[in-house]
Design an enzyme around this catalytic site. Sequence first.
Site, mmCIF file in Angstrom:
data_model
loop_
_atom_site.group_PDB
_atom_site.id
_atom_site.type_symbol
_atom_site.label_atom_id
_atom_site.label_comp_id
_atom_site.label_asym_id
_atom_site.label_seq_id
_atom_site.Cartn_x
_atom_site.Cartn_y
_atom_site.Cartn_z
ATOM 1 N N LYS A 71 0.872 -1.168 0.000
ATOM 2 C CA LYS A 71 0.000 0.000 0.000
ATOM 3 C C LYS A 71 0.911 1.220 0.000
ATOM 4 O O LYS A 71 1.653 1.453 0.947
ATOM 5 C CB LYS A 71 -0.917 0.014 1.218
ATOM 6 C CG LYS A 71 -1.891 1.194 1.184
ATOM 7 C CD LYS A 71 -2.628 1.374 2.491
ATOM 8 C CE LYS A 71 -3.462 2.646 2.405
ATOM 9 N NZ LYS A 71 -3.897 3.099 3.744
ATOM 10 N N GLY A 97 -7.720 9.209 9.956
ATOM 11 C CA GLY A 97 -8.011 9.236 11.384
ATOM 12 C C GLY A 97 -9.005 10.290 11.816
ATOM 13 O O GLY A 97 -9.277 10.434 13.011
ATOM 14 N N ALA A 115 -9.516 5.985 4.353
ATOM 15 C CA ALA A 115 -9.256 7.109 5.267
ATOM 16 C C ALA A 115 -10.508 7.928 5.561
ATOM 17 O O ALA A 115 -11.265 8.284 4.661
ATOM 18 C CB ALA A 115 -8.152 8.023 4.753
ATOM 19 N N GLY A 116 -10.689 8.189 6.852
ATOM 20 C CA GLY A 116 -11.736 9.091 7.310
ATOM 21 C C GLY A 116 -13.072 8.461 7.616
ATOM 22 O O GLY A 116 -13.976 9.141 8.104
ATOM 23 N N ASN A 171 -9.454 1.726 9.892
ATOM 24 C CA ASN A 171 -8.547 1.450 10.997
ATOM 25 C C ASN A 171 -8.997 2.176 12.262
ATOM 26 O O ASN A 171 -9.538 1.580 13.194
ATOM 27 C CB ASN A 171 -7.121 1.835 10.627
ATOM 28 C CG ASN A 171 -6.081 1.482 11.697
ATOM 29 O OD1 ASN A 171 -4.903 1.689 11.502
ATOM 30 N ND2 ASN A 171 -6.492 0.938 12.834
ATOM 31 N N THR A 172 -8.831 3.488 12.293
ATOM 32 C CA THR A 172 -9.031 4.260 13.520
ATOM 33 C C THR A 172 -10.405 4.044 14.139
ATOM 34 O O THR A 172 -10.525 3.850 15.356
ATOM 35 C CB THR A 172 -8.818 5.761 13.245
ATOM 36 O OG1 THR A 172 -7.477 5.961 12.796
ATOM 37 C CG2 THR A 172 -9.064 6.582 14.498
#
Length: 258
Positions: A98, A159, A185-186, A207-208
Amino acid sequence: MNQPLVIAGRTFHSRLLMGTGKFSSSEVMKNALEASGTEVVTVALRRVELDNPQDDILSAIDTNRYLLLPNTSGARDAAEAVRLARLARAAGCGSWVKLEVTPDPHYLLPDPVETLKAAEILIQDGFIVLPYIHADPILAKRLEDIGTATVMPLGSPIGSNRGIRTRDAIEIIIEKANVPVVVDAGLGAPSHAAEAMEMGADAVLVNTAIAVAGDPESMARAFKKGVEAGREAYLAGLGHSKRTAEASSPLTGFLRLN
């Protein structure tokens, strides 16, 4: 038709990719991965000891079950990203990578010029490249043209949990792409993941939102359901939005009174 996700000739049945940062422990991470149903797990190369088989993160990831996707998080330019990718392959992590090039540590926005440059080098070097990018349809097409396996436009900054703030551009990317589009992301809630899938995205990476949840395992399970619901809604065919009302029980039709 609900075909499985195929990236670089490899078939996946889950459309939820997961990251491994910010978990409180490797055990919590391991349980969340299992609950999510994911088959692709990203690992930041700067956060692991590649030559240490007892590394907390790596030792918790069953590579017979998950595709390990090293990422170049923290790389500030193409040269640094390429170096990290080559180190990972030399350490036995394979050729999937990635690609992340984020020179600004505050917003972690990807550098389009250095990302394209790094992708060209890595593809020539035999890597399977999944690039993290702005939601830029022109850049996405350029990356596809040089041979990236996917394009991975951000929904909002890494994040931030702000959801899809780049919807219009992502819709164009999805319309034009001939490789899988992974919204990355986000995404801060299962509803954000469902929204991405309803738009026609091929997968999402989270993830986050899972790692910092009060119960990461349950949140991973919720994201799994969100992805599946969004995909099913997309395949079913969503109704078009309208500016005016329209009765759901029309005065004519199959219901007739005697």
